[in-house]
Write an enzyme that holds these catalytic residues in place. Structure first.
Site, PDB file in Angstrom:
ATOM      1  N   GLU A   1      11.893 -32.052  -1.839  1.00  0.00           N
ATOM      2  CA  GLU A   1      11.856 -32.292  -3.030  1.00  0.00           C
ATOM      3  C   GLU A   1      12.855 -33.733  -2.879  1.00  0.00           C
ATOM      4  OE1 GLU A   1      15.471 -30.967  -5.724  1.00  0.00           O
ATOM      5  OE2 GLU A   1      14.350 -29.268  -5.242  1.00  0.00           O
TER       6      GLU A   1
ATOM      7  N   ARG B   1      11.568 -23.551  -5.726  1.00  0.00           N
ATOM      8  CA  ARG B   1      13.133 -23.684  -5.109  1.00  0.00           C
ATOM      9  C   ARG B   1      12.909 -21.660  -4.122  1.00  0.00           C
ATOM     10  NH1 ARG B   1      18.377 -26.665  -6.323  1.00  0.00           N
ATOM     11  NH2 ARG B   1      17.342 -28.732  -6.679  1.00  0.00           N
TER      12      ARG B   1
ATOM     13  N   SER C   1      18.784 -41.589 -12.827  1.00  0.00           N
ATOM     14  CA  SER C   1      17.490 -40.457 -12.544  1.00  0.00           C
ATOM     15  C   SER C   1      17.545 -39.199 -13.667  1.00  0.00           C
ATOM     16  CB  SER C   1      17.081 -40.330 -11.148  1.00  0.00           C
ATOM     17  OG  SER C   1      17.584 -39.894 -10.756  1.00  0.00           O
TER      18      SER C   1
ATOM     19  N   ALA D   1      15.341 -45.262 -13.426  1.00  0.00           N
ATOM     20  CA  ALA D   1      15.853 -46.383 -14.301  1.00  0.00           C
ATOM     21  C   ALA D   1      16.200 -48.335 -12.834  1.00  0.00           C
ATOM     22  CB  ALA D   1      16.556 -46.285 -14.305  1.00  0.00           C
TER      23      ALA D   1
ATOM     24  N   THR E   1      18.875 -39.760  -0.132  1.00  0.00           N
ATOM     25  CA  THR E   1      19.595 -38.681  -1.587  1.00  0.00           C
ATOM     26  C   THR E   1      20.605 -37.718  -1.652  1.00  0.00           C
ATOM     27  OG1 THR E   1      16.682 -38.336  -1.777  1.00  0.00           O
ATOM     28  CG2 THR E   1      18.458 -36.278  -3.361  1.00  0.00           C
TER      29      THR E   1
ATOM     30  N   ALA F   1      12.014 -40.840  -2.527  1.00  0.00           N
ATOM     31  CA  ALA F   1      10.698 -41.745  -2.421  1.00  0.00           C
ATOM     32  C   ALA F   1      10.149 -42.458  -1.398  1.00  0.00           C
ATOM     33  CB  ALA F   1      10.522 -42.785  -3.511  1.00  0.00           C
TER      34      ALA F   1
ATOM     35  N   GLU G   1       0.591  -1.073   0.272  1.00  0.00           N
ATOM     36  CA  GLU G   1       0.139   0.143   0.393  1.00  0.00           C
ATOM     37  C   GLU G   1       1.017   1.342  -0.126  1.00  0.00           C
ATOM     38  OE1 GLU G   1      -0.041  -2.303   2.189  1.00  0.00           O
ATOM     39  OE2 GLU G   1      -1.914  -3.227   3.317  1.00  0.00           O
TER      40      GLU G   1
END
Length: 328
Positions: A259, A187, A171, A166, A199, A262, A52
């Protein structure tokens, strides 16, 4: 110009600062003067001005008289003094005649107090204009203020048959450059990003923002990361996920991006902690059940317990498709 059209201008202004305002909300404002001029403003990076005040300043710089003007603001103007002064007072002092608001602010320091201050000053106040669009734009902020926890976005990239890697574990680059760039924007929109320790060991990601302009999110690892892992400095978490969300929320994290991988995605899903899935589908097919899935472990045991949501967005990104699923 109708109230809805003026609010659309304010929403567009807010979109330009989506990655820069945290821990403040990304708010837009649009002023329609009595002579028909339109000026806009959006919340600045802290400790800068709110939308504003930015819009009022732009009007003054352009020599536009805002006396008797209509102002559309995506979020209720604040009524307290924090890093900046009360925006409701700034509107009153400017002499505007009408204030059109998208949604009220659930922050207990504001929550309709800003609206009451405007009404006490005999300013005409309209609430709820384009509220669905504003709620969608401000979803992480509103969720954080209502629950104290970050809005959890699980990001996945998969082939059209739902496989992320795979059988041999390879990947990278399932999706194309446009989808990868968009994921970096996600992100930048998040104040924290989380992966599992598996990971980190497998991919050694840095989890930084590189393909777009924006600040790097705070990094969180479920488990521990090797001392030389690129993810450092990071928070290594070994406790319960709800406790983690409480801590991140208390630290001002409005959006947490999950992120990988699995197992981590499955944990958040199983505990009902996901607010939105963002899935990038590539036009590719593994065609078997030996490639790695988006989730591992036990899923929903019966169709009656299947968790439903709403498809809230879909768009092409090069050859890929991004689909957003919001969970109610």
């Amino acid at each position: 110009m109708t109230d809805e059209q003026l609010m659309a201008v304010a929403i567009d202004a807010a979109a330009t600062v989506r990655t820069t305002t945290a821990p403040n909300p990304w708010v837009g404002a649009a002023i329609l003067s009595s002579s028909g001029d339109v000026v806009t403003g959006a919340t600045e990076r802290p400790p800068g001005a709110h939308a504003e005040v930015v819009a009022l300043g732009a009007a003054r710089s352009a020599g536009i008289d805002v006396g008797g003007a209509t102002v559309a603001i995506t979020l209720e103007p604040c009524s307290h003094t924090g890093r900046t002064g009360p925006c409701a007072d700034a509107l009153i002092e400017a002499g505007v005649a009408r204030v059109v608001v998208g949604v009220t602010d659930p922050d207990p320091r504001v929550s309709e107090a800003g609206l009451d201050r405007l009404r006490d000053a005999r300013i005409d106040v309209v609430v709820g204009v384009a509220s669905d669009a504003v709620e969608a734009q401000l979803a992480p902020y509103l969720h954080h203020r209502r629950t104290g926890r970050p809005y959890v976005v699980v990001k996945l990239a998969a082939t059209i048959d739902g496989r992320t890697a795979a059988p041999d574990g390879t990947s990278q680059w399932i999706t194309g450059e446009e989808a990868r760039t968009d994921s970096h924007l996600l992100r930048a929109e998040s104040q924290a990003i989380l992966v599992g320790a598996g990971t980190v060991r497998a991919d050694d990601p840095s989890l930084t923002v590189r393909l777009v302009d924006g600040d790097d999110p705070r990094r969180v690892v479920l488990g521990s990361a090797d001392a030389d892992a690129k993810v450092h400095p990071c928070l290594e978490w070994r406790g319960d996920l709800p406790d983690l969300l409480d801590q991140l929320g208390a630290d001002g994290v409005m959006q947490l991006m999950v992120e990988g991988g699995a197992n981590t995605a499955a944990q958040f899903h199983a505990e009902g902690l996901v607010n939105r899935y963002v899935v990038y589908f590539a036009p590719a097919v593994f065609g078997g059940d030996d490639a790695r899935p988006m989730f591992v472990g036990d899923g929903t045991p019966t169709i009656a317990e299947l968790r439903h949501g709403r498809f809230v967005a879909s768009r092409h990104l090069g050859d890929d498709i991004r689909i957003d699923l919001a969970i109610d």
